[in-house]
Scaffold this motif. Structure first.
Motif, PDB file in Angstrom:
ATOM      1  N   LYS A 316       0.856  -1.049  -0.050  1.00  0.00           N
ATOM      2  CA  LYS A 316       0.053  -0.204   0.088  1.00  0.00           C
ATOM      3  C   LYS A 316       1.021   1.278   0.065  1.00  0.00           C
ATOM      4  O   LYS A 316       1.818   1.256   0.933  1.00  0.00           O
ATOM      5  CB  LYS A 316      -0.673   0.098   1.181  1.00  0.00           C
ATOM      6  CG  LYS A 316      -1.962  -1.084   1.321  1.00  0.00           C
ATOM      7  CD  LYS A 316      -2.955  -0.980   0.118  1.00  0.00           C
ATOM      8  CE  LYS A 316      -4.054  -2.046   0.171  1.00  0.00           C
ATOM      9  NZ  LYS A 316      -3.596  -3.441   0.193  1.00  0.00           N
ATOM     10  N   SER A 329      -6.267   5.249  -9.636  1.00  0.00           N
ATOM     11  CA  SER A 329      -7.383   5.592  -8.746  1.00  0.00           C
ATOM     12  C   SER A 329      -6.903   5.072  -7.328  1.00  0.00           C
ATOM     13  O   SER A 329      -6.039   4.294  -7.159  1.00  0.00           O
ATOM     14  CB  SER A 329      -8.599   4.498  -9.193  1.00  0.00           C
ATOM     15  OG  SER A 329      -8.230   3.318  -9.080  1.00  0.00           O
ATOM     16  N   TRP A 330      -7.459   5.624  -6.281  1.00  0.00           N
ATOM     17  CA  TRP A 330      -7.085   5.402  -5.107  1.00  0.00           C
ATOM     18  C   TRP A 330      -8.213   4.843  -4.223  1.00  0.00           C
ATOM     19  O   TRP A 330      -9.177   4.566  -4.587  1.00  0.00           O
ATOM     20  CB  TRP A 330      -6.887   6.890  -4.137  1.00  0.00           C
ATOM     21  CG  TRP A 330      -7.851   7.981  -4.602  1.00  0.00           C
ATOM     22  CD1 TRP A 330      -7.566   8.799  -5.589  1.00  0.00           C
ATOM     23  CD2 TRP A 330      -9.133   8.091  -4.034  1.00  0.00           C
ATOM     24  NE1 TRP A 330      -8.753   9.581  -5.590  1.00  0.00           N
ATOM     25  CE2 TRP A 330      -9.711   9.460  -4.865  1.00  0.00           C
ATOM     26  CE3 TRP A 330      -9.904   7.621  -3.367  1.00  0.00           C
ATOM     27  CZ2 TRP A 330     -10.863   9.726  -4.310  1.00  0.00           C
ATOM     28  CZ3 TRP A 330     -11.296   7.794  -3.155  1.00  0.00           C
ATOM     29  CH2 TRP A 330     -11.562   9.135  -3.670  1.00  0.00           C
ATOM     30  N   ILE A 331      -7.638   3.902  -3.271  1.00  0.00           N
ATOM     31  CA  ILE A 331      -8.477   3.244  -2.075  1.00  0.00           C
ATOM     32  C   ILE A 331      -9.203   4.137  -1.458  1.00  0.00           C
ATOM     33  O   ILE A 331     -10.484   3.889  -1.285  1.00  0.00           O
ATOM     34  CB  ILE A 331      -7.629   1.898  -1.726  1.00  0.00           C
ATOM     35  CG1 ILE A 331      -6.811   1.323  -2.711  1.00  0.00           C
ATOM     36  CG2 ILE A 331      -8.396   1.404  -0.702  1.00  0.00           C
ATOM     37  CD1 ILE A 331      -6.120   0.516  -1.820  1.00  0.00           C
ATOM     38  N   GLU A 344      -4.605   6.583  -0.095  1.00  0.00           N
ATOM     39  CA  GLU A 344      -4.292   5.360   0.210  1.00  0.00           C
ATOM     40  C   GLU A 344      -4.586   4.513  -1.220  1.00  0.00           C
ATOM     41  O   GLU A 344      -5.590   4.555  -1.754  1.00  0.00           O
ATOM     42  CB  GLU A 344      -4.865   4.553   1.179  1.00  0.00           C
ATOM     43  CG  GLU A 344      -4.567   3.057   1.358  1.00  0.00           C
ATOM     44  CD  GLU A 344      -5.453   2.360   2.459  1.00  0.00           C
ATOM     45  OE1 GLU A 344      -5.213   1.019   2.733  1.00  0.00           O
ATOM     46  OE2 GLU A 344      -6.355   3.200   2.967  1.00  0.00           O
ATOM     47  N   MET A 345      -3.449   4.180  -1.617  1.00  0.00           N
ATOM     48  CA  MET A 345      -3.561   3.408  -3.125  1.00  0.00           C
ATOM     49  C   MET A 345      -2.595   2.386  -3.488  1.00  0.00           C
ATOM     50  O   MET A 345      -1.600   2.167  -2.395  1.00  0.00           O
ATOM     51  CB  MET A 345      -3.169   4.523  -4.198  1.00  0.00           C
ATOM     52  CG  MET A 345      -2.190   5.337  -4.031  1.00  0.00           C
ATOM     53  SD  MET A 345      -1.796   6.752  -4.932  1.00  0.00           S
ATOM     54  CE  MET A 345      -2.295   6.318  -6.536  1.00  0.00           C
ATOM     55  N   GLN A 346      -2.709   1.696  -4.497  1.00  0.00           N
ATOM     56  CA  GLN A 346      -1.796   0.596  -4.547  1.00  0.00           C
ATOM     57  C   GLN A 346      -0.350   1.058  -5.216  1.00  0.00           C
ATOM     58  O   GLN A 346      -0.313   2.258  -5.529  1.00  0.00           O
ATOM     59  CB  GLN A 346      -2.318  -0.202  -5.712  1.00  0.00           C
ATOM     60  CG  GLN A 346      -3.602  -1.110  -5.409  1.00  0.00           C
ATOM     61  CD  GLN A 346      -3.109  -2.144  -4.213  1.00  0.00           C
ATOM     62  OE1 GLN A 346      -2.112  -2.715  -4.096  1.00  0.00           O
ATOM     63  NE2 GLN A 346      -4.319  -2.224  -3.568  1.00  0.00           N
TER      64      GLN A 346
END
Length: 367
Positions: A316, A329-331, A344-346
């Motif tokens: 993460k 895209s973000w989480i 928070e994203m990959q």
């Protein structure tokens, strides 16, 4: 008694004869010195001596009619003090002049003025410059001791906290300090300001609150060091039917200079959600990233191409920036009242962002 009177009369005659012989000498001394005041002082002194000598002629013991008349012996006659001795003739002053008069004649006008100046200075300014400096130092130390806080200076902090309105939730605690102002900012889940409708203070005598009755900020200050209390804040909108309860604790080692209180839900000023449905559960790690605190066990990464910070925890990627991330895209994301955002994203080496409508590219290194 007749013998005593005859002896006293003879003594007075001898004294008068001595004065008669001294008068020509005094006239001659006056001619030599040319000082009339000195002669007058000598005549006054001689007159005093004549008065004392005349007193000797009086009977020393009054006869008692009830007792027999006994003639006085030589041992019963009081001994008269010796005449005042004079210093020898100095600086043109006659040797018969009293010592005090000689000192006045010898003193020059400059010496008299200097003595008068020194006496007046000592009277008006009795303290020396060093004593005055020391006195001011002691006064300054006393003022500092009276005004200084005996404890160590508090540590200022700025944090963000989640506020849950669910039953059983623990109210947030605000750390205050006497003489320090704390700002409380109320936000919704999207980071938009949530306006305040009203508030109620538990102990108005211990705390002071300022509010302009328009925005979402309360300025609060403790009036005492160790008086606790609480605060109830009612927010505007249908979503805020339950007041926000806050505990106020002063006298702590750390003081909250600014606290962003994030209320779960969408306020009246909430921005349009980018995803469907209601906001998910809050992420404590994302909230720490928003405050600039790295996630526990994360690795700091280098970011170039824009103002941003990045940390890697597992697979993460956490980004803290004022820019808007467009791709990938973000989480989850979170925003503060000043425009700072946390994402928070990959894990990815390139991020496409927007800076006031201008598209930019962030390059992340250090994986």
């Amino acid at each position: 008694m007749r013998r005593i009177y005859l002896a006293a009369s003879s003594y007075i005659a001898i004294v008068n004869l001595g004065f008669t012989l001294l008068l020509p000498g005094l006239s001659l001394a006056e001619d030599n010195m040319g000082n009339t005041n000195t002669l007058q002082q000598q005549l006054q002194f001689m007159e005093q001596m004549r008065t004392q000598q005349a007193a000797v002629a009086q009977p020393m013991v009054q006869p008692n009619p009830a007792s027999p008349q006994v003639p006085l012996t030589a041992q019963q006659v009081p001994v008269q003090p010796a005449p005042t001795q004079f210093s020898p003739n100095q600086a043109g002053v006659n040797q018969n002049t009293p010592i005090a008069t000689q000192q006045m004649v010898q003193a020059s006008p400059a010496d008299i003025e200097q003595g008068a100046f020194q006496g007046l200075t000592k009277q008006l300014l009795p303290l020396s410059p060093a004593q005055i400096h020391r006195l001011r130092q002691l006064y300054d130390q006393a003022q500092y001791a009276a005004a200084a806080d005996p404890s160590v200076p508090p540590q200022p902090t700025a944090t963000s906290r989640y506020v849950s309105l669910a039953p059983g939730a623990t109210p947030p605690v605000i750390r205050l300090g006497a003489g320090f102002v704390t700002s409380m900012v109320f936000l919704d889940s999207t980071g938009a300001p949530w306006p305040i409708d009203s508030y109620d203070l538990g102990n108005p005598t211990a705390f002071d609150i300022q509010w302009n009755r328009k925005d979402n900020i309360l300025m609060i200050q403790a009036k005492s060091y160790y008086t606790y209390g609480n605060l109830a804040v009612r927010l505007k909108g249908k979503e805020a039917s339950t007041p926000v309860m806050i505990t106020l604790i002063p006298g702590q080692q750390a003081i909250d200079y600014r606290v962003d209180l994030r209320i779960q839900g969408l306020g009246p000023n909430a921005s349009a959600p980018t995803t469907e449905g209601l906001p998910g559960q809050p992420n404590p790690e994302l909230l720490n990233v928003l405050d600039g605190v790295p996630p526990a066990g994360s690795q700091h990464l280098n970011v170039s191409g824009g103002d941003a910070e990045a940390w890697l925890k597992g697979d993460k990627l956490f980004i803290r920036t004022r820019l808007t991330i467009l791709s990938p895209s973000w989480i989850a994301n979170m925003a503060s009242a000043d425009g700072t955002k946390a994402y928070e994203m990959q894990k990815t080496p390139l991020i496409l962002v927007s800076n006031q409508g201008k598209v930019m590219q962030l390059k992340i290194e250090g994986f």
